[in-house]
Write an enzyme that holds these catalytic residues in place. Structure first.
Site, PDB file in Angstrom:
ATOM      1  N   HIS A   1       0.767  -1.433   0.019  1.00  0.00           N
ATOM      2  CA  HIS A   1       0.255  -0.047   0.264  1.00  0.00           C
ATOM      3  C   HIS A   1       0.670   1.172   0.117  1.00  0.00           C
ATOM      4  CE1 HIS A   1      -4.258  -1.659   0.508  1.00  0.00           C
ATOM      5  NE2 HIS A   1      -3.640  -2.586   0.909  1.00  0.00           N
TER       6      HIS A   1
ATOM      7  N   LYS B   1      -8.743  13.847   5.035  1.00  0.00           N
ATOM      8  CA  LYS B   1      -7.116  13.085   5.156  1.00  0.00           C
ATOM      9  C   LYS B   1      -6.214  12.890   5.882  1.00  0.00           C
ATOM     10  CE  LYS B   1      -6.054  14.189   0.264  1.00  0.00           C
ATOM     11  NZ  LYS B   1      -6.510  12.627  -0.138  1.00  0.00           N
ATOM     12  N   ARG B   2      -5.687  11.199   6.100  1.00  0.00           N
ATOM     13  CA  ARG B   2      -3.941  11.494   6.889  1.00  0.00           C
ATOM     14  C   ARG B   2      -3.579  12.885   6.948  1.00  0.00           C
ATOM     15  NH1 ARG B   2      -0.435   8.414   6.636  1.00  0.00           N
ATOM     16  NH2 ARG B   2      -0.628   7.255   5.364  1.00  0.00           N
TER      17      ARG B   2
ATOM     18  N   LYS C   1       1.086  14.364   1.537  1.00  0.00           N
ATOM     19  CA  LYS C   1      -0.700  15.176   1.055  1.00  0.00           C
ATOM     20  C   LYS C   1      -0.766  16.162   0.548  1.00  0.00           C
ATOM     21  CE  LYS C   1      -2.561   9.924   3.416  1.00  0.00           C
ATOM     22  NZ  LYS C   1      -3.056  10.040   1.832  1.00  0.00           N
TER      23      LYS C   1
ATOM     24  N   THR D   1      -8.393   6.299  -1.600  1.00  0.00           N
ATOM     25  CA  THR D   1     -10.338   6.039  -1.541  1.00  0.00           C
ATOM     26  C   THR D   1     -11.159   6.685  -1.616  1.00  0.00           C
ATOM     27  OG1 THR D   1      -9.765   4.835   0.547  1.00  0.00           O
ATOM     28  CG2 THR D   1      -9.763   3.672  -1.257  1.00  0.00           C
TER      29      THR D   1
ATOM     30  N   LYS E   1     -15.188   8.408  -3.680  1.00  0.00           N
ATOM     31  CA  LYS E   1     -16.250   8.741  -2.928  1.00  0.00           C
ATOM     32  C   LYS E   1     -16.563  10.030  -3.449  1.00  0.00           C
ATOM     33  CE  LYS E   1     -14.238   6.055   0.845  1.00  0.00           C
ATOM     34  NZ  LYS E   1     -13.355   5.732   2.404  1.00  0.00           N
TER      35      LYS E   1
END
Length: 821
Positions: free
Chosen positions: A361, A552-553, A558, A662, A666
């Site tokens: 991952h 998100k985390r 990110k 993901t 969504k």
């Protein structure tokens, strides 16, 4: 797709009401008049479980007695979300529940809200596991999800007065938990420590201590499939919980030491591992649930057999390793086969190799677990011997294949020397049949970069399965208005089991009436979220603004920092008079994220976002034009409320760093447009929804690599971007000069220093491209029909991102099994 055969429940609302009344009486001990919403929640859950039990038992019977190979999904995380609504939907009892609540005088929302969300995961990894076990059941594939029933889940996030993240325990079992069934009769013994001795020519492990793994089973009902699979989560118990002799000497704390030490194993999700004790506990957790699960699978598929033929195990079950956390299962199965059942090494290896597969991952080297060999030797001495032998076999195999010595050294599973270690990703890659990435780009980079040496020797092991999300939870339950509109547009609700049917909406993107209905659904969702945020957080949100979301985390790659710097730059332009605020599209920016407790720069970023929000939201100059909100403790409940209300989704990670994502799926499925880089599954989303319906910016992965080669992060090249871009410079200077820290110039000095001297994830390098795309976004948003049409096309072309499709890919490419007959 598998044909759907299960009928809708024929139970009437009145009959379901009576069942709930019965559960209130016999399980809660209250009358409907005395009951609270929490009582009704527990009673309803118990009633729903009763309707699932027969299918659950039949599924287990058919799995053991049929000829269909089962899936064992081994994962350290299962982020399930609240269960009641999902169980009602999959049991066909949603309408009956609504009728029953009306009859009993309760608000359905109050009852649903009474359920405490279990935080048994950190983010995408755990939510993906939850989506996958939902899809396995919905397709009808026999499966076990195997993990840990952590007493405390991912921490509960709060913010202090300075905007800092504060972690508090998330004791999700504080109230009644009606979904899990604890089964003490099916416990497993898990051993640790001790030594390995030679007895009669065999290596024998003499453990020093053991814990009792007690299973807690959760039903996983499929949607209209008639199948109910099992999520089996293990709880650690002591075999010697209480020392009465010590207690009677008034040594009360010492009397319960064995109990405390055993239960620590399943106490908390991801204990902080910066200390030797923390590392030890993490390895104990991983071995604990994997060992218990392997022994459990043998018990399930060979019931009552003293000498089972375990050469047939790969035909009974295939284990999927969800990231590196369960990889210790490979030497554990070898140990079980050799030491407990007497198989020779080659036979045991053949069985093991056919039984395991590995999902990677990440592309970040630091996320590929590497364990000190000394720690494995201390906790699992027999396993270290087996790992060394696997490594020797591997080295010999590579040499026989003519692999160069330097490449063989790079590929070592076990590294020698003073700081000998075990590379779990390498063990998983060699020890299993297949390795998959989770998006097309990720899988290519996995083969070409992260595991390049392995793919060059074993190219047939590598494949791709792009992630997906369950449409039942993330459209039907999260966005009922849009779900109803889709069904109206398609003339059927069969799309919930075959999401590719969403393509039928494509012609409707040119139907002005349908597009207007779609826009009205989005506006209604925004109104609902504003009410939710007021009730939950006390926020006063204007639903007539663009909802721009980044949830998100919190991680540097990110790039929440890129988003907040852009917000600051816009704020600076308003304050300086460079931009007339009346010319801006009114925008409300939402952040939702948790940072790992020990991740300093991530926590500084959270503090900065909170204080930027404080300053902007209280400045009359931005009123009605720009606002920032950071709802704390981001979880699935918040996601299910915010995603359907979002207009613009942020997927702005540095190219080449996000495995898949993901959340991006969504959002697209719920009618948000995406601003993003060519990273992870963004690539595939853009390909499917159309480049004209996606706001692309930023460097590509090859361009990122080229900039690294120039020494971007080592030679301070980020400072050049800072000096050349007045807008970027002003934004960073405002952070540095105390604008967002009450004049304190030291608060964010480490964050600013990192931006200007390292900036490993190239936030500054992509800043200008990100600001430029905002002009296009604003221009598009000014045309409501154009924006809504693009959003319709996003929904229509996102059917590929169903977790049902992901599971079909796993079945075809990796597991080679199917639905129960």
């Amino acid at each position: 797709m598998t044909e759907i055969t299960a009928p809708k429940s024929s139970l009437t609302s009145g009959e379901f009401t009576d069942e709930i009344r019965e559960q209130l009486k016999y399980t809660q001990g209250v009358t409907p008049e005395q009951a609270t919403a929490a009582d009704v929640y527990v009673a309803t859950a118990a009633a729903v479980r009763r309707h699932l039990v027969d299918s659950w038992m039949k599924t287990q019977h058919d799995m053991v007695n049929g000829d269909t190979k089962a899936v064992g999904y081994l994962s350290a995380e299962f982020l399930m979300g609240k269960q009641l609504e999902n169980a009602l939907l999959n049991a066909g009892l949603t309408e009956q529940f609504e009728g029953a609540m009306k009859e009993l005088g309760f608000d359905t929302k109050d009852v649903i809200d009474a359920e405490y969300e279990p935080g048994l995961g950190n983010g995408g990894l755990g939510r993906l596991a939850a989506c996958y076990i939902d899809s396995l059941a919905s397709i009808g594939v026999p499966a076990f999800g195997y993990g840990i029933r952590y007493q405390y889940g991912i921490f509960k996030q709060e913010f202090d007065e300075s905007g800092k993240q504060v972690e508090t325990p998330d004791y999700w079992l504080v109230n009644e938990e009606p979904w899990g069934h604890v089964d003490y009769n099916r416990d497993q013994r898990v051993n640790f420590g001790g030594e390995v001795v030679e007895e009669n020519g065999k290596r024998v492990w003499k453990p020093a201590w053991a814990v009792r793994a007690v299973p807690c089973d959760y039903m996983v009902p499929g949607y209209k499939s008639g199948r109910v699979n099992t999520l089996r989560l293990w709880t650690a118990k002591s075999y010697d919980e209480f020392d009465l002799l010590t207690f009677n000497k008034s040594d009360y704390l010492d009397a319960v030491i064995p109990k405390v030490e055993a239960e620590n194993i399943s106490k908390i999700l991801y204990p902080e591992d910066s200390t030797p004790q923390g590392k030890k506990l993490r390895l104990e957790q991983q071995y604990f649930f994997v060992s218990a699960s392997i022994h459990d699978a043998i018990r399930v598929f060979y019931p009552g057999e003293k000498n089972p033929d375990l050469t047939t195990l790969p035909n009974k079950i295939v284990f999927q390793l969800n990231d590196t956390h369960p990889v210790i299962g490979i030497p554990e199965l070898m140990r079980v086969l050799i030491d407990e059942y007497g198989y020779d090494w080659d036979t045991a290896w053949s069985i093991t190799n056919k039984t395991f597969n590995y999902t990677c991952h990440t592309l970040l080297p630091e996320a590929l677990e590497v364990w000190p060999a000394s720690l494995i030797g201390e906790l699992l001495p027999r396993h270290l011997e087996i790992i060394k032998k696997i490594n020797e076999q591997f080295m010999a195999e590579l040499k026989a294949k003519g692999v160069a010595d330097d490449q063989i050294e790079r590929m070592r599973i076990y590294t020698d020397g003073k700081d000998a270690s075990v590379r779990m990703a390498y063990l998983a890659t060699y020890g299993g049949s297949y390795v998959n990435g989770v998006a097309e780009l990720h899988s290519e980079l996995l083969k070409d970069v992260t595991l390049k040496d392995f793919s060059s020797v074993y190219p047939d092991k590598f494949t791709n399965v792009t992630n997906g999300v369950t449409p039942r939870r993330f459209i039907k339950l999260a966005n009922p208005r849009m779900s109803d509109l889709i069904t109206e547009g398609l003339g059927t609700d069969a799309w919930l089991s075959d999401l590719e049917q969403l393509k039928g909406l494509i012609p409707l993107a040119d139907d002005p009436e349908f597009v207007k209905k779609f826009a009205a659904v989005k506006q209604a969702n925004k109104n609902d979220f504003a009410a939710f945020a007021k009730r939950k957080y006390g926020f006063d949100i204007d639903p007539n603004t663009m909802f721009n979301t980044m949830i998100k985390r919190l991680h540097e790659y990110k790039r929440q920092a890129l988003k907040i710097l852009a917000v600051i730059a816009t704020y600076a332009d308003i304050k300086s008079g460079k931009v007339d605020p009346d010319t801006l599209v009114p925008r409300t920016v939402f952040f939702g994220a948790k940072a790992a407790p020990g991740y300093y720069l991530a926590k500084q970023t959270i503090q900065l976002i909170n204080n930027v929000a404080r300053v902007i939201n209280n400045d009359p100059a931005t009123k009605g034009k720009l606002h920032v909100y950071f709802p704390w403790n981001y979880n699935i409940e918040l996601a299910q409320n915010l995603i359907p209300a979002t207009d613009l989704d942020e997927q702005i990670s540095q190219a080449g760093k996000e495995a898949s994502g993901t959340g991006n799926m969504k959002f697209a499925l719920n009618g948000a447009l995406t601003v993003g880089t060519l990273d992870g599954a963004n690539v595939e989303i853009r390909e499917r929804v159309g480049a004209e319906n996606f706001f692309l910016f930023g460097m590509t992965e090859p361009e990122v690599s080229a900039l690294y080669a120039k020494g971007y992060d080592t030679k301070g090249l980020s400072r050049e971007y800072y000096e050349k871009d007045p807008q970027l410079k002003q934004a960073i200077d405002m952070v540095a000069d105390g604008t967002f820290s009450d004049g304190d110039k030291d608060t964010y000095k480490d964050l600013v220093n990192d931006w200007l001297n390292k900036d490993y994830f190239m936030t500054l390098a992509d800043f200008r491209a990100y600001m430029d795309i905002q002009a296009e976004i604003e221009e598009t948003y000014r045309d409501p029909m154009k924006w809504a049409r693009m959003a319709v096309l996003n929904v229509a072309n996102s059917g590929y991102f169903s977790s049902d499709r992901s599971i079909e890919d796993y079945l075809e490419r990796i597991w080679h099994t199917g639905a129960l007959k």
